[in-house]
Design an enzyme around this catalytic site. Structure first.
Site, PDB file in Angstrom:
ATOM      1  N   ASN A  93     -53.403 -50.279   8.871  1.00 37.28           N
ATOM      2  CA  ASN A  93     -54.835 -51.379   8.662  1.00 37.28           C
ATOM      3  C   ASN A  93     -55.658 -51.469   7.852  1.00 37.28           C
ATOM      4  O   ASN A  93     -56.412 -50.350   8.396  1.00 37.28           O
ATOM      5  CB  ASN A  93     -54.808 -51.894  10.566  1.00 37.28           C
ATOM      6  CG  ASN A  93     -55.715 -52.656  10.051  1.00 37.28           C
ATOM      7  OD1 ASN A  93     -56.349 -53.644   8.615  1.00 37.28           O
ATOM      8  ND2 ASN A  93     -56.514 -53.575  10.872  1.00 37.28           N
ATOM      9  N   LYS A 148     -57.512 -53.096   5.932  1.00 41.33           N
ATOM     10  CA  LYS A 148     -58.599 -53.887   6.593  1.00 41.33           C
ATOM     11  C   LYS A 148     -59.237 -54.571   4.920  1.00 41.33           C
ATOM     12  O   LYS A 148     -58.212 -54.448   4.641  1.00 41.33           O
ATOM     13  CB  LYS A 148     -60.150 -53.441   7.755  1.00 41.33           C
ATOM     14  CG  LYS A 148     -58.784 -52.786   8.819  1.00 41.33           C
ATOM     15  CD  LYS A 148     -60.524 -52.574   9.490  1.00 41.33           C
ATOM     16  CE  LYS A 148     -60.296 -51.879  10.713  1.00 41.33           C
ATOM     17  NZ  LYS A 148     -61.241 -51.057  12.132  1.00 41.33           N
ATOM     18  N   GLU A 151     -61.212 -57.798  15.381  1.00 41.82           N
ATOM     19  CA  GLU A 151     -62.496 -58.110  14.001  1.00 41.82           C
ATOM     20  C   GLU A 151     -62.434 -59.369  13.718  1.00 41.82           C
ATOM     21  O   GLU A 151     -63.120 -60.016  14.031  1.00 41.82           O
ATOM     22  CB  GLU A 151     -62.505 -57.084  13.484  1.00 41.82           C
ATOM     23  CG  GLU A 151     -62.860 -56.091  13.304  1.00 41.82           C
ATOM     24  CD  GLU A 151     -61.894 -54.563  12.701  1.00 41.82           C
ATOM     25  OE1 GLU A 151     -61.727 -54.827  11.173  1.00 41.82           O
ATOM     26  OE2 GLU A 151     -62.163 -53.575  12.669  1.00 41.82           O
ATOM     27  N   GLY A 164     -63.036 -47.547  14.962  1.00 40.57           N
ATOM     28  CA  GLY A 164     -63.823 -47.196  13.961  1.00 40.57           C
ATOM     29  C   GLY A 164     -65.106 -46.357  14.181  1.00 40.57           C
ATOM     30  O   GLY A 164     -65.972 -46.208  13.566  1.00 40.57           O
TER      31      GLY A 164
HETATM   32  C1  PEP Z   1     -58.206 -50.376  13.657  1.00 40.51           C
HETATM   33  O1  PEP Z   1     -59.202 -51.343  12.875  1.00 40.51           O
HETATM   34  O2  PEP Z   1     -56.652 -51.363  14.352  1.00 40.51           O
HETATM   35  C2  PEP Z   1     -58.297 -49.714  13.631  1.00 40.51           C
HETATM   36  C3  PEP Z   1     -57.899 -48.711  14.913  1.00 40.51           C
HETATM   37  O3  PEP Z   1     -59.301 -48.892  13.563  1.00 40.51           O
HETATM   38  P1  PEP Z   1     -59.496 -46.864  12.835  1.00 40.51           P
HETATM   39  O4  PEP Z   1     -58.215 -46.205  13.401  1.00 40.51           O
HETATM   40  O5  PEP Z   1     -60.607 -46.648  12.607  1.00 40.51           O
HETATM   41  O6  PEP Z   1     -60.844 -46.662  15.286  1.00 40.51           O
END
Ligand code: PEP
Length: 253
Positions: A9, A11, A96, A172
């Site tokens: 992902n 983002k 999110e 994150g």
């Molecule tokens: C996500 O946003 O789906 C996610 C798992 O982010 P991260 O791997 O950066 O924790």
């Protein structure tokens, strides 16, 4: 035996040219990993470029969101048919989106139905906040999200879903859930909820990804668990070598 599924992902990261660059690095690394499912989810602007590059590839392409209406006066939104023209997957209900854009189990449900009606595989995100976790509400929150988000779907539709369990406090933050704790939620909460809705056969076939600070050095421990069928990866999917490390751990699990 469920195949592992690793999805990136991206983002709100990567311009179109940066997205092209990342796919150019990633494709030769991921293409040989035939025994797992893999996909990337760029921004909507970069989707056409990435889908073009991966048109003859086993690597799937996913959108990060879409609207449920067919077309019309919904400024800023993407219609299911637009997404389905170039994508195989769509992420629905990412925390999110729930946190910053007001998505609810009800809107998730509408989007899941629209995605399925257009032949897309929804990656349906669920997961509890830190406060809910600390209050011992994880199982209740996650079950409510599964039941609400997947309401009124048939077992045939259920068989086409992917679920991503992503505790919000792990996203994150560098603070991943322990593989054992994540697996307990998958095995004892999410899959039983899926079994209640769709029956045990279908529930056993649905891939349940874990998401939240998955990195190359912790991925194998997650993939060794009985009910963790891959990962939805944020930060570590933005670097080809890191995402390759996670995908290889899945391929070797
Ligand atoms: C996500 O946003 O789906 C996610 C798992 O982010 P991260 O791997 O950066 O924790």
């Amino acid at each position: 035996m469920r195949k592992k599924f690793v999805a990136g992902n991206w983002k709100m990261n990567k311009t179109i040219s940066e997205a092209r660059q990342l796919v150019a690095e990633l494709q030769p690394l991921l293409e040989p990993l035939h025994n797992i499912d893999r996909a990337v989810c760029p921004t909507s602007l970069a989707l056409p470029a990435v889908a073009d590059m991966l048109a003859d590839s086993e690597i799937g392409v996913g959108a990060q969101n879409m609207y449920w209406e067919e077309s019309g006066a919904f400024t800023g939104e993407l219609a299911p048919a637009m997404v389905a023209e170039i994508c195989q997957y769509v992420i629905i209900g990412h925390s999110e989106r729930r946190q910053f854009f007001g998505e609810t189990d009800e809107s998730v449900n509408r989007k899941v139905k629209a995605a399925l009606a257009h032949g897309l595989t929804p990656i349906v995100c669920i997961g509890e906040s830190l406060e809910e976790n600390q209050a011992g509400q994880t199982a209740a929150v996650v079950s409510r999200q599964v039941r609400g988000g997947l309401a009124d779907l048939s077992p045939e539709q259920g068989a086409k879903l992917v679920i991503a369990y992503e505790p919000i406090w792990a996203i994150g933050t560098g603070l991943a859930a322990t593989p054992e704790d994540a697996n307990a939620i998958h095995r004892d909460v999410v899959r039983p909820a899926l079994a209640e809705i769709f029956g045990d056969d279908v529930a056993q076939r649905i891939q349940i990804q874990y998401g939240g600070s998955v990195k190359p050095d912790n991925a194998a421990a997650f993939f060794a668990q009985s009910d963790i069928d891959g990962a939805l990866v944020g930060g570590a999917s933005l670097k080809a070598a890191a995402f390759e490390g996670i995908a290889k751990a899945a391929a070797e699990a």
